[in-house]
Write a protein that holds these residues in place. Structure first.
Motif, PDB file in Angstrom:
ATOM      1  N   GLU A 180       0.827  -1.210   0.000  1.00  0.00           N
ATOM      2  CA  GLU A 180       0.000   0.000   0.000  1.00  0.00           C
ATOM      3  C   GLU A 180       0.863   1.264   0.000  1.00  0.00           C
ATOM      4  O   GLU A 180       0.380   2.359  -0.281  1.00  0.00           O
ATOM      5  N   SER A 231       8.466  -8.508   5.597  1.00  0.00           N
ATOM      6  CA  SER A 231       9.121  -8.604   6.907  1.00  0.00           C
ATOM      7  C   SER A 231       8.930  -9.987   7.542  1.00  0.00           C
ATOM      8  O   SER A 231       7.981 -10.708   7.218  1.00  0.00           O
ATOM      9  N   GLU A 385      17.972  -6.498  11.355  1.00  0.00           N
ATOM     10  CA  GLU A 385      17.841  -5.817  10.064  1.00  0.00           C
ATOM     11  C   GLU A 385      17.386  -4.383  10.323  1.00  0.00           C
ATOM     12  O   GLU A 385      16.390  -4.161  11.000  1.00  0.00           O
TER      13      GLU A 385
END
Ligand code: NAD
Length: 481
Positions: A180, A231, A385
């Motif tokens: 999105e 993710s 990360e």
């Protein structure tokens, strides 16, 4: 301003059932350029139903017919290359030259799987030697069925190509949900589907966020397999949902990839690859080589060279010639990275260059490139990360130590080795726990080679013949000759 309230289902733009809208922002101007529907579970139902209606015919089309459609996707993207390059840059904030590389990667991917679709036909019915005179076994490859494809915002048109092209080549029908945050470039795929006469329901595109579309798609009983890039948090939720109905998953998740610079490396080339490995796309790369392991004999000169090169990077308008680095994709992503910079300060990390060292353009979600040295292996910045222009470095005394520290990670997506000896680089590469290892090279990802990670970086491979296999089920027919 564009108001995107329609979903592409069954080759038609239909109004979403959702009442929620989300802003789409140009990360350089910080202006809202569009509003996009958040999507609704009833949109998902309609798209999955359309994909099911289309499946019986699509799965029985010949490989050469499916290949022709994929070639047509590649041709149409080539015709719209310039327009889509600009749109991708505008929506994501990546510099124009990087967006052009993305477009070329996407085009190459559709082209490659056009060939794979034709080749698949030739592989059907191959004899499997079983050592019996009177009985014969043959292998066939059937499409998995209706697949859900969910992609992130960092490489628009590329991450979707890596899923959609092999899925269609395999004979699957698809429901794609782009991020999105960057929904604009993928809209072109729907236009192209109409333009090239792709049969209705083969490709459906749903706009929306995780709540409106992603999660309902992930748990939908009509979805035979989900291929997800994003993710770990969301990937793991998708895997849980798939487990409830024994559906397949393919996951391309996070990374904390190392770059190893040995004492025999060419210093200039080492600096090139370190810079490109972490500051390309403002560090928002799943395969970012965000951990630098440099031999102590060459560490200080390399840090000095990297500092010069960081200072020489031009941050600015991604569409302007001469810009090296654009803004981060969103205010939210910049805040997420800034939280790590706060942790670095608390941990007392040693700074070579940090985000406060330079004046930034007046607008845009910019974050200056950052480099820490001598980072302890326990540091959260070393282990997690960050997904931004933040490089953590430490020196090593030997090749053995470099390999050991490189593999000491929860992730295993990619790695780079820089050494004066090809033989040594290959030897090191063989020992690294990663899906892709480059040596003395930039991060090339040809569609013929596989992509994916080990450990928490994911499950399965995209690209190459492995990327096609992800959308196929093997079946054997065994009986008298
Ligand atoms: P994200 O997980 O937040 O979102 C990815 C996609 O999942 C988006 O389309 C999002 O709308 C959707 N989503 C959100 N919640 C969902 C839910 N509950 N169920 C289903 N779908 C849901 O990731 P992101 O911030 O867009 O992308 C950054 C991450 O992607 C990084 O961790 C990066 O490493 C990873 N990534 C990996 C690769 C790879 O090849 N391994 C490539 C690119 C990005």
């Amino acid at each position: 301003m564009q108001r995107l309230d329609k979903q592409f289902i069954d080759n038609q733009w239909v109004t979403s059932a959702a009442t929620r809208f989300l802003p789409v922002t140009n990360p350089f101007t910080e202006q809202v350029v569009a509003e996009v529907t958040a999507g609704d579970p009833t949109d998902v139902d309609a798209a999955v139903a359309a994909a099911h209606r289309a499946l019986p015919d699509w799965r029985t089309t010949s490989g050469s017919q499916r290949g022709a459609y994929l070639d047509a996707f590649a041709d149409a993207l080539t015709r719209r290359r310039e327009e889509l390059t600009r749109l991708s840059s505008l929506n994501n904030g990546k510099v124009l030259a990087e967006a052009a590389i993305d477009l070329d990667d996407a085009i190459a991917c559709y082209r490659y799987y056009a060939g794979q679709a034709r080749h698949l036909e030739q592989r059907q019915g191959a004899i499997v030697p079983i050592g019996m005179d009177s009985v014969e076994a043959r292998s066939y490859h059937d499409p998995v069925g209706v697949v859900g494809l969910i992609t992130p915002w960092n490489f628009p048109l590329v991450t979707s190509a890596w899923k959609l092209a092999p899925a269609l080549a395999a004979g699957c029908t698809a429901v794609l949900k782009p991020s999105e945050v960057t929904p604009l470039p993928e809209l072109a795929l729907a236009d192209i589907a109409l333009e090239i006469g792709l049969p209705a329901g083969v490709f459906n595109l749903l706009l929306g966020d995780g709540d409106g579309v992603g999660a309902p798609l992930g748990r939908h009983a009509g979805i035979d397999k989900i291929s997800f890039t994003g993710s770990n948090r969301v990937g793991e939720a998708i895997m849980h949902a798939a487990a409830d109905r024994t559906a397949g998953v393919a996951l391309e998740l996070g990374g904390k990839s190392p770059i190893l610079v040995m004492e025999d490396a060419d210093p200039g080339q080492a600096a090139d690859w370190v810079m490109a490995g972490i500051y390309f796309n403002a560090g928002q790369i799943c395969s970012a080589t965000s951990r630098l392991l440099v031999h102590e004999a060459v560490a200080d000169p390399l840090y000095a060279e990297l500092a010069n090169r960081i200072d020489a990077l031009t941050l600015g308008d991604p569409l302007a010639a001469g810009t090296d680095m654009g803004p981060m994709v969103s205010a939210r992503q910049r805040e997420a990275v800034q939280r790590y910079l706060g942790i670095a300060e608390q941990e007392g990390l040693r700074v070579v260059r940090d985000a406060r060292h330079r004046t930034l353009p007046g607008t845009g979600y910019f974050l200056a490139p950052t480099l820490y040295r001598d980072v302890p292996v326990e540091s959260r910045l070393w282990r997690e990360e960050i997904f931004g222009p933040v490089l953590c470095a430490r020196s090593v005394a030997s090749e053995t130590e470099a390999v050991e520290l490189a593999n000491d990670s929860d992730f295993g997506l990619a790695a780079t080795v820089v050494s004066g000896s090809v033989e040594r680089a290959r030897r090191i590469g063989r020992q690294l726990q990663a899906g892709s290892v480059w040596f003395n090279s930039e991060q090339l990802v040809p569609p013929e080679t596989g992509w994916g990670g080990v450990k928490r970086s994911g499950i399965g491979r995209e690209l190459g013949p492995w990327g096609l296999s992800a959308y196929l089920e093997v079946k054997h027919l065994i009986g008298p000759v």
